[in-house]
Motif scaffolding. Structure first.
Motif, PDB file in Angstrom:
ATOM      1  N   ASP A 106      50.521  70.909  33.998  1.00 54.86           N
ATOM      2  CA  ASP A 106      51.551  70.288  34.822  1.00 54.86           C
ATOM      3  C   ASP A 106      52.942  70.863  34.555  1.00 54.86           C
ATOM      4  OD1 ASP A 106      52.037  68.129  36.806  1.00 54.86           O
ATOM      5  OD2 ASP A 106      53.321  67.335  35.223  1.00 54.86           O
ATOM      6  N   ARG A 107      53.245  71.158  33.285  1.00 54.88           N
ATOM      7  CA  ARG A 107      54.592  71.581  32.919  1.00 54.88           C
ATOM      8  C   ARG A 107      54.779  73.088  32.817  1.00 54.88           C
ATOM      9  NH1 ARG A 107      57.157  67.193  34.444  1.00 54.88           N
ATOM     10  NH2 ARG A 107      56.360  65.312  33.435  1.00 54.88           N
ATOM     11  N   LEU A 108      53.689  73.818  32.671  1.00 58.32           N
ATOM     12  CA  LEU A 108      53.810  75.270  32.515  1.00 58.32           C
ATOM     13  C   LEU A 108      53.129  76.022  33.654  1.00 58.32           C
ATOM     14  CD1 LEU A 108      54.760  77.633  30.745  1.00 58.32           C
ATOM     15  CD2 LEU A 108      52.575  77.495  29.515  1.00 58.32           C
ATOM     16  N   PHE A 109      51.834  75.738  33.853  1.00 58.75           N
ATOM     17  CA  PHE A 109      51.081  76.483  34.866  1.00 58.75           C
ATOM     18  C   PHE A 109      51.617  76.240  36.279  1.00 58.75           C
ATOM     19  CE2 PHE A 109      47.641  76.769  37.979  1.00 58.75           C
ATOM     20  CZ  PHE A 109      47.186  78.060  37.760  1.00 58.75           C
ATOM     21  N   VAL A 110      51.828  74.961  36.649  1.00 59.70           N
ATOM     22  CA  VAL A 110      52.254  74.637  38.015  1.00 59.70           C
ATOM     23  C   VAL A 110      53.612  75.256  38.355  1.00 59.70           C
ATOM     24  CG1 VAL A 110      52.926  72.770  39.583  1.00 59.70           C
ATOM     25  CG2 VAL A 110      50.845  72.561  38.237  1.00 59.70           C
ATOM     26  N   PRO A 111      54.656  75.134  37.495  1.00 57.14           N
ATOM     27  CA  PRO A 111      55.943  75.766  37.829  1.00 57.14           C
ATOM     28  C   PRO A 111      55.847  77.279  38.011  1.00 57.14           C
ATOM     29  CG  PRO A 111      56.256  74.153  36.090  1.00 57.14           C
ATOM     30  CD  PRO A 111      54.773  74.308  36.267  1.00 57.14           C
ATOM     31  N   VAL A 112      55.051  77.940  37.140  1.00 58.04           N
ATOM     32  CA  VAL A 112      54.888  79.392  37.264  1.00 58.04           C
ATOM     33  C   VAL A 112      54.177  79.733  38.570  1.00 58.04           C
ATOM     34  CG1 VAL A 112      53.761  81.430  36.289  1.00 58.04           C
ATOM     35  CG2 VAL A 112      54.915  79.803  34.777  1.00 58.04           C
ATOM     36  N   ALA A 113      53.076  79.011  38.842  1.00 55.97           N
ATOM     37  CA  ALA A 113      52.324  79.259  40.075  1.00 55.97           C
ATOM     38  C   ALA A 113      53.176  78.928  41.302  1.00 55.97           C
ATOM     39  CB  ALA A 113      51.041  78.430  40.081  1.00 55.97           C
ATOM     40  N   ARG A 114      53.997  77.875  41.215  1.00 55.90           N
ATOM     41  CA  ARG A 114      54.847  77.464  42.333  1.00 55.90           C
ATOM     42  C   ARG A 114      55.865  78.559  42.663  1.00 55.90           C
ATOM     43  NH1 ARG A 114      57.459  72.601  40.474  1.00 55.90           N
ATOM     44  NH2 ARG A 114      55.524  71.509  40.986  1.00 55.90           N
ATOM     45  N   SER A 115      56.384  79.211  41.633  1.00 62.32           N
ATOM     46  CA  SER A 115      57.367  80.269  41.855  1.00 62.32           C
ATOM     47  C   SER A 115      56.752  81.479  42.550  1.00 62.32           C
ATOM     48  CB  SER A 115      57.987  80.708  40.522  1.00 62.32           C
ATOM     49  OG  SER A 115      57.005  81.339  39.699  1.00 62.32           O
ATOM     50  N   ILE A 116      55.434  81.621  42.424  1.00 61.16           N
ATOM     51  CA  ILE A 116      54.743  82.752  43.041  1.00 61.16           C
ATOM     52  C   ILE A 116      54.239  82.402  44.443  1.00 61.16           C
ATOM     53  CG2 ILE A 116      52.745  84.308  42.849  1.00 61.16           C
ATOM     54  CD1 ILE A 116      52.973  83.954  39.778  1.00 61.16           C
ATOM     55  N   THR A 117      53.619  81.226  44.553  1.00 61.62           N
ATOM     56  CA  THR A 117      52.984  80.838  45.826  1.00 61.62           C
ATOM     57  C   THR A 117      53.892  80.021  46.736  1.00 61.62           C
ATOM     58  OG1 THR A 117      52.071  78.763  44.917  1.00 61.62           O
ATOM     59  CG2 THR A 117      50.751  80.777  44.650  1.00 61.62           C
ATOM     60  N   HIS A 118      54.964  79.430  46.146  1.00 56.69           N
ATOM     61  CA  HIS A 118      55.888  78.563  46.883  1.00 56.69           C
ATOM     62  C   HIS A 118      55.197  77.300  47.413  1.00 56.69           C
ATOM     63  CE1 HIS A 118      58.797  81.760  46.563  1.00 56.69           C
ATOM     64  NE2 HIS A 118      57.960  82.594  47.156  1.00 56.69           N
ATOM     65  N   ARG A 119      54.123  76.892  46.750  1.00 60.09           N
ATOM     66  CA  ARG A 119      53.440  75.640  47.071  1.00 60.09           C
ATOM     67  C   ARG A 119      53.889  74.576  46.085  1.00 60.09           C
ATOM     68  NH1 ARG A 119      48.976  76.089  50.396  1.00 60.09           N
ATOM     69  NH2 ARG A 119      48.315  78.227  50.881  1.00 60.09           N
ATOM     70  N   PRO A 120      54.098  73.318  46.526  1.00 63.72           N
ATOM     71  CA  PRO A 120      54.534  72.256  45.605  1.00 63.72           C
ATOM     72  C   PRO A 120      53.588  72.063  44.422  1.00 63.72           C
ATOM     73  CG  PRO A 120      54.769  71.538  47.876  1.00 63.72           C
ATOM     74  CD  PRO A 120      54.037  72.837  47.917  1.00 63.72           C
ATOM     75  N   ALA A 121      52.254  72.214  44.666  1.00 58.95           N
ATOM     76  CA  ALA A 121      51.273  72.006  43.600  1.00 58.95           C
ATOM     77  C   ALA A 121      50.911  73.305  42.884  1.00 58.95           C
ATOM     78  CB  ALA A 121      50.000  71.372  44.177  1.00 58.95           C
ATOM     79  N   GLY A 122      51.556  74.392  43.231  1.00 61.73           N
ATOM     80  CA  GLY A 122      51.277  75.678  42.586  1.00 61.73           C
ATOM     81  C   GLY A 122      50.151  76.431  43.251  1.00 61.73           C
ATOM     82  N   ILE A 123      48.949  75.850  43.202  1.00 62.33           N
ATOM     83  CA  ILE A 123      47.793  76.436  43.863  1.00 62.33           C
ATOM     84  C   ILE A 123      47.141  75.359  44.727  1.00 62.33           C
ATOM     85  CG2 ILE A 123      47.323  78.179  42.101  1.00 62.33           C
ATOM     86  CD1 ILE A 123      45.216  76.334  40.914  1.00 62.33           C
ATOM     87  N   THR A 124      46.306  75.768  45.651  1.00 63.42           N
ATOM     88  CA  THR A 124      45.642  74.796  46.512  1.00 63.42           C
ATOM     89  C   THR A 124      44.573  74.035  45.717  1.00 63.42           C
ATOM     90  OG1 THR A 124      43.869  76.294  47.235  1.00 63.42           O
ATOM     91  CG2 THR A 124      45.950  76.361  48.461  1.00 63.42           C
ATOM     92  N   THR A 125      44.165  72.918  46.258  1.00 59.82           N
ATOM     93  CA  THR A 125      43.140  72.115  45.577  1.00 59.82           C
ATOM     94  C   THR A 125      41.812  72.858  45.503  1.00 59.82           C
ATOM     95  OG1 THR A 125      42.736  71.020  47.708  1.00 59.82           O
ATOM     96  CG2 THR A 125      44.146  69.871  46.135  1.00 59.82           C
ATOM     97  N   LEU A 126      41.509  73.674  46.494  1.00 61.09           N
ATOM     98  CA  LEU A 126      40.249  74.433  46.465  1.00 61.09           C
ATOM     99  C   LEU A 126      40.311  75.565  45.445  1.00 61.09           C
ATOM    100  CD1 LEU A 126      39.223  74.612  50.243  1.00 61.09           C
ATOM    101  CD2 LEU A 126      38.308  73.148  48.439  1.00 61.09           C
ATOM    102  N   GLN A 127      41.475  76.191  45.299  1.00 60.98           N
ATOM    103  CA  GLN A 127      41.626  77.211  44.258  1.00 60.98           C
ATOM    104  C   GLN A 127      41.476  76.592  42.874  1.00 60.98           C
ATOM    105  OE1 GLN A 127      45.504  78.662  45.381  1.00 60.98           O
ATOM    106  NE2 GLN A 127      44.674  80.414  46.510  1.00 60.98           N
ATOM    107  N   ARG A 128      42.041  75.398  42.729  1.00 64.84           N
ATOM    108  CA  ARG A 128      41.937  74.690  41.444  1.00 64.84           C
ATOM    109  C   ARG A 128      40.469  74.351  41.147  1.00 64.84           C
ATOM    110  NH1 ARG A 128      45.685  69.620  39.463  1.00 64.84           N
ATOM    111  NH2 ARG A 128      44.630  69.254  37.482  1.00 64.84           N
ATOM    112  N   THR A 129      39.756  73.861  42.150  1.00 63.80           N
ATOM    113  CA  THR A 129      38.362  73.476  41.959  1.00 63.80           C
ATOM    114  C   THR A 129      37.489  74.677  41.637  1.00 63.80           C
ATOM    115  OG1 THR A 129      38.654  71.648  43.526  1.00 63.80           O
ATOM    116  CG2 THR A 129      36.401  72.293  43.026  1.00 63.80           C
ATOM    117  N   SER A 130      37.692  75.777  42.341  1.00 61.87           N
ATOM    118  CA  SER A 130      36.874  76.970  42.095  1.00 61.87           C
ATOM    119  C   SER A 130      37.090  77.508  40.687  1.00 61.87           C
ATOM    120  CB  SER A 130      37.183  78.051  43.134  1.00 61.87           C
ATOM    121  OG  SER A 130      38.531  78.470  43.046  1.00 61.87           O
ATOM    122  N   THR A 131      38.319  77.401  40.182  1.00 63.95           N
ATOM    123  CA  THR A 131      38.599  77.828  38.801  1.00 63.95           C
ATOM    124  C   THR A 131      37.790  76.998  37.817  1.00 63.95           C
ATOM    125  OG1 THR A 131      40.860  78.457  39.421  1.00 63.95           O
ATOM    126  CG2 THR A 131      40.408  78.155  37.072  1.00 63.95           C
ATOM    127  N   GLY A 132      37.736  75.683  38.051  1.00 63.42           N
ATOM    128  CA  GLY A 132      36.968  74.811  37.166  1.00 63.42           C
ATOM    129  C   GLY A 132      35.478  75.100  37.199  1.00 63.42           C
TER     130      GLY A 132
END
Length: 552
Positions: A375-401
């Motif tokens: 929440d504090r490290l990954f999301v801000p970094v991902a948000r700066s790259i993707t410009h999405r509020p959650a950093g990555i999409t929910t499907l990208q998050r699920t596929s990673t898991g």
């Protein structure tokens, strides 16, 4: 209404802080400054933590109770645990439908909490009944039938209560955030992360306390503590009643059950299959989804909104099916992972023996450590790259898991291979009660990686299914997420039964033999790793073509 009048009304609503689509306990429009948000969700998260303490106080060590006081075989115990867990996770489909149709989430929570507490009370009582009786014909000791009857009745009453409570409490918690407000919309995504964090804290606590009490003090006390915790959960939930927002979107159209409403669309589309697209074009809104156009034929006899609901739910099916393998993997922690650890060296000192189920704490510890990092490290970094509020999409998050679950199973298989080799080297193959001289700490990596994959998959799936269904079907959406675990447990139970039968023929030793030193859990883990690899590839394929509703 003129444009100026509409603007004036919108301005008045904004000025008064009225939350559109929700009311307070008295049925009046909710005021943003005095209701909802983190103010309300604090009570809800507290109730969830106490409930998770109760549920995992039973679930995490259930296989030990089955193979101990109830004297079941390892395979039967694992199947019973999986079937019960599957029932508890599948019932949200029914309760979510009931809540969305007529009861509402708040009243459903109150009803299911009462059933939950009653079941826990009966379970505690069953543990006080003497375990053994004398068979009058053979004079051989047997497990009391009264004990078994009350135990299973209580266990499935708990499943009924838990199935309704968890789906409604999570949807109700998310309802406290207004999606139309940018600040609260962003907070909702954070809410899913931190509610999962809090639940994990409750699970960690119960695994440290309840498992020790059950194995070292008393099963009755070990079941009684979760009962008290569930009473606390209901109390905390009621404490926040006057701060809650009650969604009018999910409770205003109760004339049809969600399943019935969606079913009507499919039936109507089938009846009108002879109609051409040009004949139904004028009945479908221009903003209608371009997928599953065959359902547009249903617009002749169904409301266009119902057609869109059916399309939204149907589009989730491929994603849901790909997640089922993760549900099977999810079922292994409280069953075979725990039995694996029970054969190993669990001593901390000459007098202290760690319960095998306590190793599941490392799942929750990894979740507690990783969620703040996410929440504090990954999301801000991902948000700066993707410009999405959650950093990555929910499907990208699920596929990673799902991907991370594969090395978790590979490690589990390798550790089990080493445990079997150690048993052979020490001449313990025919000594099922002997402790294999191999530290139980060898299991920690598979538990930790399992927990990290959990953070990505389960939180991602939860947010995905909540956000990708119409507001009227939010409870049903979350029940689809929970049913991933439920169906996964059913499938795990089925796989265990089939493999048990197939591998024990012609005098062969089953993969799940009671003597784990002769069994082959490693083969089972390798099989699951292969299935997870297939599921990951399939998930990525369907995720690439998925079109989000309300993309963020």
């Amino acid at each position: 209404m003129s444009i100026s009048e509409a603007a004036d009304e919108a301005g008045t609503t904004l000025l008064n802080g009225i939350v559109d689509g929700s009311v307070d306990l008295r049925g009046k429009p909710s005021v943003r400054s005095t209701s909802g948000g983190w103010r309300s969700s604090g009570f809800i998260i507290g109730a969830e933590v106490a409930e998770k303490f109760a549920y995992l106080g039973i679930a995490s060590n259930l296989i030990t109770y089955f193979t101990g006081p109830l004297e079941m075989s390892t395979a039967s115990a694992a199947s019973n645990v999986n079937f019960w867990l599957g029932t508890a996770a599948f019932l949200p489909l029914i309760w979510g439908s009931i809540a969305d149709s007529f009861l509402g989430r708040y009243r459903t929570i109150l009803l299911t909490s009462s059933l939950y507490i009653l079941g826990l009370g009966l379970l505690t009582f069953s543990a006080t009944i003497p375990s053994l009786c004398k068979d009058q014909e053979t004079l051989v000791s047997c497990v009391s039938k009264l004990k078994i009857t009350i135990f299973f009745s209580a266990l499935y009453l708990i499943a009924i209560g838990e199935g309704g409570f968890k789906v409604c409490i999570r949807a109700f918690g998310a309802d406290q955030f207004d999606e139309q407000d940018p600040k609260e919309s962003k907070a909702k995504s954070v809410y899913f992360n931190w509610s999962y964090f809090a639940r994990s804290a409750g699970i960690l606590t119960t695994r440290l306390i309840s498992n020790y009490v059950q194995e070292n003090l008393s099963w009755a006390l070990g079941f009684g503590i979760p009962c008290l915790s569930m009473m606390l959960s209901l109390f905390l939930f009621l404490l926040g009643t006057h701060t809650y927002r009650f969604s009018t979107g999910g409770e205003g159209r109760k004339q049809f059950n969600p399943f019935v409403r969606i079913g009507r669309v499919f039936v109507a589309a089938a009846k009108n299959r002879q109609q051409t697209s040009s004949e139904t074009y004028h009945l479908v809104p221009t903003e209608s989804s371009k997928t599953f156009r065959f359902l547009d034929r249903a617009a002749i006899s169904c409301d266009s909104r119902e057609v869109e609901e059916a399309k939204a739910v149907l589009s989730l099916v491929p994603i849901w099916m790909c997640c089922l393998v993760f549900g099977i993997v999810y079922a292994q922690s409280p069953t075979f992972f725990t039995k694996q650890g029970s054969t190993m060296d669990r001593s901390i000192s000459s007098t202290l023996l760690v319960p095998a189920a306590t190793l599941q704490c490392f799942i929750n510890l990894s979740i507690l450590v990783f969620i703040p990092i996410y929440d504090r490290l990954f999301v801000p970094v991902a948000r700066s790259i993707t410009h999405r509020p959650a950093g990555i999409t929910t499907l990208q998050r699920t596929s990673t898991g799902i991907f991370l679950s594969i090395p978790s199973l590979v490690i589990a298989a390798l550790v089990e291979m080493k445990r079997l080799k150690t048993a052979r080297d020490q001449g313990l193959v025919d000594s099922p009660e002997a402790t294999v001289p191999m530290s139980v700490c060898w299991l920690i990596p598979q538990y930790v990686l399992y927990g990290v994959s959990d953070v990505f998959t389960m939180v991602g799936v939860q947010e995905f299914f909540y956000g990708q269904v119409p507001v009227e079907l939010r409870s049903l959406g979350l029940s689809l997420y929970l049913s991933v675990v439920g169906i996964g447990n059913f499938l795990s139970s089925f796989m265990v039964a089939v493999i048990e039968k197939a591998t024990s023929q012609s005098g062969q030793v089953s993969w799940f033999a009671n003597n784990l030193n002769q069994a082959h859990l490693d083969y089972f883990y390798w099989l699951l790793a292969c299935l997870s690899s297939v599921a990951f590839v399939s998930f990525v394929y369907f995720a690439k073509s998925y079109v989000y509703r309300n993309p963020k």
